[in-house]
Structures are given as structure tokens and as C-alpha cells.
Motif scaffolding. Structure first.
Motif, PDB file in Angstrom:
ATOM      1  N   HIS A 142       0.832  -1.205   0.000  1.00 16.79           N
ATOM      2  CA  HIS A 142       0.000   0.000   0.000  1.00 16.79           C
ATOM      3  C   HIS A 142       0.869   1.259   0.000  1.00 16.79           C
ATOM      4  O   HIS A 142       1.799   1.370   0.799  1.00 16.79           O
ATOM      5  CB  HIS A 142      -0.920   0.008   1.232  1.00 16.79           C
ATOM      6  CG  HIS A 142      -2.186   0.759   1.017  1.00 16.79           C
ATOM      7  ND1 HIS A 142      -3.397   0.140   0.771  1.00 16.79           N
ATOM      8  CD2 HIS A 142      -2.428   2.087   0.973  1.00 16.79           C
ATOM      9  CE1 HIS A 142      -4.332   1.059   0.611  1.00 16.79           C
ATOM     10  NE2 HIS A 142      -3.764   2.244   0.724  1.00 16.79           N
ATOM     11  N   PRO A 143       0.600   2.206  -0.876  1.00 16.73           N
ATOM     12  CA  PRO A 143       1.427   3.421  -0.961  1.00 16.73           C
ATOM     13  C   PRO A 143       1.246   4.325   0.249  1.00 16.73           C
ATOM     14  O   PRO A 143       0.184   4.348   0.887  1.00 16.73           O
ATOM     15  CB  PRO A 143       0.928   4.101  -2.236  1.00 16.73           C
ATOM     16  CG  PRO A 143      -0.452   3.571  -2.442  1.00 16.73           C
ATOM     17  CD  PRO A 143      -0.461   2.178  -1.905  1.00 16.73           C
ATOM     18  N   ASP A 144       2.319   5.073   0.562  1.00 17.50           N
ATOM     19  CA  ASP A 144       2.290   6.004   1.692  1.00 17.50           C
ATOM     20  C   ASP A 144       1.703   7.354   1.309  1.00 17.50           C
ATOM     21  O   ASP A 144       1.226   8.092   2.175  1.00 17.50           O
ATOM     22  CB  ASP A 144       3.709   6.205   2.247  1.00 17.50           C
ATOM     23  CG  ASP A 144       4.278   4.922   2.845  1.00 17.50           C
ATOM     24  OD1 ASP A 144       3.500   4.136   3.412  1.00 17.50           O
ATOM     25  OD2 ASP A 144       5.502   4.718   2.741  1.00 17.50           O
ATOM     26  N   THR A 145       1.748   7.706   0.049  1.00 19.24           N
ATOM     27  CA  THR A 145       1.219   9.000  -0.387  1.00 19.24           C
ATOM     28  C   THR A 145      -0.276   9.087  -0.083  1.00 19.24           C
ATOM     29  O   THR A 145      -1.022   8.146  -0.380  1.00 19.24           O
ATOM     30  CB  THR A 145       1.425   9.166  -1.910  1.00 19.24           C
ATOM     31  OG1 THR A 145       2.815   9.030  -2.207  1.00 19.24           O
ATOM     32  CG2 THR A 145       0.930  10.523  -2.377  1.00 19.24           C
ATOM     33  N   PRO A 146      -0.754  10.167   0.529  1.00 17.63           N
ATOM     34  CA  PRO A 146      -2.192  10.291   0.819  1.00 17.63           C
ATOM     35  C   PRO A 146      -3.030  10.120  -0.453  1.00 17.63           C
ATOM     36  O   PRO A 146      -2.698  10.657  -1.516  1.00 17.63           O
ATOM     37  CB  PRO A 146      -2.315  11.706   1.381  1.00 17.63           C
ATOM     38  CG  PRO A 146      -0.960  11.991   1.960  1.00 17.63           C
ATOM     39  CD  PRO A 146       0.011  11.324   1.042  1.00 17.63           C
ATOM     40  N   HIS A 147      -4.126   9.373  -0.325  1.00 15.18           N
ATOM     41  CA  HIS A 147      -4.927   9.046  -1.500  1.00 15.18           C
ATOM     42  C   HIS A 147      -6.301   8.562  -1.071  1.00 15.18           C
ATOM     43  O   HIS A 147      -6.536   8.249   0.093  1.00 15.18           O
ATOM     44  CB  HIS A 147      -4.241   7.930  -2.311  1.00 15.18           C
ATOM     45  CG  HIS A 147      -4.061   6.673  -1.497  1.00 15.18           C
ATOM     46  ND1 HIS A 147      -2.991   6.488  -0.668  1.00 15.18           N
ATOM     47  CD2 HIS A 147      -4.834   5.551  -1.363  1.00 15.18           C
ATOM     48  CE1 HIS A 147      -3.088   5.312  -0.064  1.00 15.18           C
ATOM     49  NE2 HIS A 147      -4.206   4.724  -0.463  1.00 15.18           N
ATOM     50  N   TRP A 148      -7.209   8.494  -2.041  1.00 15.41           N
ATOM     51  CA  TRP A 148      -8.485   7.815  -1.847  1.00 15.41           C
ATOM     52  C   TRP A 148      -8.308   6.347  -2.214  1.00 15.41           C
ATOM     53  O   TRP A 148      -7.719   6.032  -3.255  1.00 15.41           O
ATOM     54  CB  TRP A 148      -9.571   8.453  -2.717  1.00 15.41           C
ATOM     55  CG  TRP A 148     -10.117   9.699  -2.103  1.00 15.41           C
ATOM     56  CD1 TRP A 148      -9.615  10.963  -2.219  1.00 15.41           C
ATOM     57  CD2 TRP A 148     -11.264   9.795  -1.249  1.00 15.41           C
ATOM     58  NE1 TRP A 148     -10.367  11.849  -1.490  1.00 15.41           N
ATOM     59  CE2 TRP A 148     -11.398  11.157  -0.892  1.00 15.41           C
ATOM     60  CE3 TRP A 148     -12.192   8.878  -0.764  1.00 15.41           C
ATOM     61  CZ2 TRP A 148     -12.417  11.610  -0.058  1.00 15.41           C
ATOM     62  CZ3 TRP A 148     -13.199   9.325   0.060  1.00 15.41           C
ATOM     63  CH2 TRP A 148     -13.310  10.676   0.398  1.00 15.41           C
ATOM     64  N   TYR A 149      -8.807   5.471  -1.359  1.00 16.75           N
ATOM     65  CA  TYR A 149      -8.614   4.033  -1.543  1.00 16.75           C
ATOM     66  C   TYR A 149      -9.945   3.370  -1.854  1.00 16.75           C
ATOM     67  O   TYR A 149     -10.951   3.603  -1.175  1.00 16.75           O
ATOM     68  CB  TYR A 149      -8.007   3.437  -0.279  1.00 16.75           C
ATOM     69  CG  TYR A 149      -7.799   1.946  -0.310  1.00 16.75           C
ATOM     70  CD1 TYR A 149      -7.277   1.303  -1.424  1.00 16.75           C
ATOM     71  CD2 TYR A 149      -8.115   1.166   0.804  1.00 16.75           C
ATOM     72  CE1 TYR A 149      -7.075  -0.066  -1.436  1.00 16.75           C
ATOM     73  CE2 TYR A 149      -7.908  -0.212   0.806  1.00 16.75           C
ATOM     74  CZ  TYR A 149      -7.393  -0.809  -0.326  1.00 16.75           C
ATOM     75  OH  TYR A 149      -7.199  -2.169  -0.343  1.00 16.75           O
TER      76      TYR A 149
ATOM     77  N   GLY B 127      -7.416  17.619  -6.539  1.00 11.89           N
ATOM     78  CA  GLY B 127      -6.032  17.277  -6.807  1.00 11.89           C
ATOM     79  C   GLY B 127      -5.531  16.105  -5.989  1.00 11.89           C
ATOM     80  O   GLY B 127      -4.363  16.076  -5.588  1.00 11.89           O
ATOM     81  N   GLN B 128      -6.406  15.094  -5.759  1.00 11.39           N
ATOM     82  CA  GLN B 128      -6.048  13.949  -4.921  1.00 11.39           C
ATOM     83  C   GLN B 128      -5.981  12.670  -5.751  1.00 11.39           C
ATOM     84  O   GLN B 128      -6.875  12.405  -6.566  1.00 11.39           O
ATOM     85  CB  GLN B 128      -7.071  13.775  -3.792  1.00 11.39           C
ATOM     86  CG  GLN B 128      -7.109  14.953  -2.830  1.00 11.39           C
ATOM     87  CD  GLN B 128      -8.236  14.842  -1.814  1.00 11.39           C
ATOM     88  OE1 GLN B 128      -9.285  14.278  -2.103  1.00 11.39           O
ATOM     89  NE2 GLN B 128      -8.023  15.395  -0.636  1.00 11.39           N
ATOM     90  N   PRO B 129      -4.947  11.831  -5.553  1.00 12.91           N
ATOM     91  CA  PRO B 129      -4.849  10.567  -6.279  1.00 12.91           C
ATOM     92  C   PRO B 129      -5.793   9.512  -5.704  1.00 12.91           C
ATOM     93  O   PRO B 129      -6.393   9.705  -4.638  1.00 12.91           O
ATOM     94  CB  PRO B 129      -3.387  10.168  -6.096  1.00 12.91           C
ATOM     95  CG  PRO B 129      -2.977  10.815  -4.809  1.00 12.91           C
ATOM     96  CD  PRO B 129      -3.771  12.094  -4.703  1.00 12.91           C
ATOM     97  N   ALA B 130      -5.904   8.392  -6.407  1.00 11.09           N
ATOM     98  CA  ALA B 130      -6.732   7.277  -5.962  1.00 11.09           C
ATOM     99  C   ALA B 130      -5.959   5.977  -6.197  1.00 11.09           C
ATOM    100  O   ALA B 130      -5.066   5.908  -7.045  1.00 11.09           O
ATOM    101  CB  ALA B 130      -8.063   7.244  -6.711  1.00 11.09           C
ATOM    102  N   TYR B 131      -6.343   4.942  -5.446  1.00 15.94           N
ATOM    103  CA  TYR B 131      -5.606   3.677  -5.474  1.00 15.94           C
ATOM    104  C   TYR B 131      -6.574   2.519  -5.302  1.00 15.94           C
ATOM    105  O   TYR B 131      -7.581   2.629  -4.592  1.00 15.94           O
ATOM    106  CB  TYR B 131      -4.581   3.672  -4.340  1.00 15.94           C
ATOM    107  CG  TYR B 131      -3.792   2.400  -4.176  1.00 15.94           C
ATOM    108  CD1 TYR B 131      -2.790   2.046  -5.072  1.00 15.94           C
ATOM    109  CD2 TYR B 131      -4.048   1.538  -3.107  1.00 15.94           C
ATOM    110  CE1 TYR B 131      -2.056   0.870  -4.906  1.00 15.94           C
ATOM    111  CE2 TYR B 131      -3.317   0.370  -2.929  1.00 15.94           C
ATOM    112  CZ  TYR B 131      -2.321   0.039  -3.833  1.00 15.94           C
ATOM    113  OH  TYR B 131      -1.598  -1.119  -3.673  1.00 15.94           O
TER     114      TYR B 131
END
Length: 229
Positions: free
Chosen positions: A132-139, A170-174
Motif C-alpha cells: 500500500h502506498p504512503d502518499t495520501p490518496h483515496w482508496y 487534486g487527490q490521487p486514488a488507489y
């Protein structure tokens, strides 16, 4: 994704909304139908007899774990309440369940997976946590569409609601795809495969996928007129 011909969409249309607590059983049943042929679920719950019922119990438990997170369970549903698709989301920094909640849920997981399956479920969870990535994101841990409606765009519409917000903020997702056949579906929504997680004991693979927010649309660039006589 199902390869069967899709059913027609409801004539009265549908909307995207947060799930109601009373719908948890219906959502679990819908997700169990969607994941009935999932290779990771089949690896954790070997044997077809009773698998769909146990998968439904798992997703009812998963919803319970998600409920403390606002807006975590979302559905595509008709105005009359027919559920078409469901998704579980966790906001930035909120994807990991606390050790106390995991410990409290352990007896429930044991009833779902049995002794042998519980060990495999723990191996899956450990593999996902390590990757799991450490960068803040929507999961997005789970999304499923009623098998008869797969391919109609309902699942895409359900996910685009949150992904549009991700782009705006401007938020990534995973997510992790447990089926190679589903990767193109997620790629059309902007996700890209970042690796491959083979499970132990000859288990199936899982593909982590990451989505960067789309850039905000700006004014159309100025174009010079074409040269001519």
C-alpha cells in the motif's frame, strides 16, 4: 467482469448516493454475486458449495468496518431502491482499520473463511498492506456491479462520482485489481498498473493500480489560422 450480454438499464434511471444502514444485507448479496468468480475469493474460500453465502458474510463485515468513515459505502440505485452497484471508499489517511477493530472482527472472519481460509485471508491482507502506498490518496478496496448489468456503464458512473472529486481536489486514488480482465476497465478511468503481487502457495496475482488526478481543464489554447493564399 461478466462476459454475459448485459441486461437493459432500468427504464426509470438510477442515481448515485451514500448507502443506508438498512441496505447492508442487500449490498453484501450484490457484491457476493459480483465476486462469485473472483480468483482471490476462490483462493481464500475453496470449494464452490456455500461460497457465495460466505462471500456475502465477508462483505457485510467489510461494510461494518467501513461505516465509521463518512460516505464510505456508496451505491448506484433506482428511485425505488433497487441496487445496481456498490463501492467502498476510504479517504486519505483513513484506509487502515485500527488493530482493535481488526481484533474484534477476528471471530467473524474465522466464521467466514474457516481455519485454513483464515490463514490465506491473512496472507492476502499482509500482501496488500505491504504494497500500500504512503502518499495520501483515496482508496477503493471494493467495487462490484450486479452481474446482469456489467458492461452498461453503471459501475463507471458510480466510480466517476468520487474520481471527479479527486480531480477537483487534486487527490490521487488507489485500488487493487484481483482479475486481469478488469484492468482495462480501470485504465479507462485513469488508473495505471504499478506492479504485480503474486500470492503464496501458487495463489492468484493481484495488480495494484494508481490514478493521478486529472489536470483541471483550462481555456482552449490559441490557434493561429492556417496558412493559405
Amino acid at each position: 467482469m461478466s462476459t454475459r450480454p448485459p441486461m437493459p438499464l432500468p427504464s426509470d434511471g438510477y442515481g448515485i448516493r451514500c448507502a443506508r444502514p438498512a441496505e447492508s444485507g442487500a449490498i453484501a448479496a450484490l457484491l457476493a454475486r459480483a465476486f462469485a468468480d473472483d480468483p482471490v475469493m476462490a483462493w481464500m474460500i475453496p470449494g464452490a458449495a456455500g461460497r457465495e453465502l460466505r462471500i456475502a458474510r465477508y462483505f457485510k463485515l467489510a461494510q461494518r468496518q467501513q461505516r465509521p468513515r463518512a460516505g464510505a459505502v456508496r451505491v448506484a440505485a433506482t428511485g425505488e431502491g433497487r441496487l445496481l452497484a456498490a463501492a467502498l471508499w476510504s479517504g486519505p489517511g483513513r484506509w487502515d482499520t485500527s488493530p482493535m477493530r481488526e481484533l474484534a472482527a477476528l471471530p467473524h472472519y474465522a466464521r467466514v473463511f474457516g481455519v485454513g481460509g483464515l490463514q490465506r485471508a491473512a496472507q492476502v491482507q499482509n500482501a496488500l498492506h505491504e504494497a500500500h502506498p504512503d502518499t495520501p490518496h483515496w482508496y477503493l478496496p471494493t467495487v462490484g456491479t450486479d452481474p446482469g448489468l456489467q458492461g452498461t456503464g453503471v459501475g463507471s458512473a458510480l466510480l466517476r462520482q468520487q474520481l471527479t472529486d479527486c480531480d477537483r481536489l487534486g487527490q490521487p486514488a488507489y485500488l487493487e485489481s484481483s482479475k486481469a480482465a478488469n484492468i482495462p476497465f480501470y485504465e479507462k478511468l485513469g488508473f495505471r498498473v504499478t506492479g504485480e503481487l503474486p500470492l503464496p502457495e501458487g495463489g492468484p496475482a493481484i495488480w495494484p493500480m494508481w490514478r493521478e488526478p486529472a489536470p483541471a481543464a483550462g481555456p482552449a489554447p490559441h490557434q493561429e489560422p492556417a496558412a493559405g493564399r
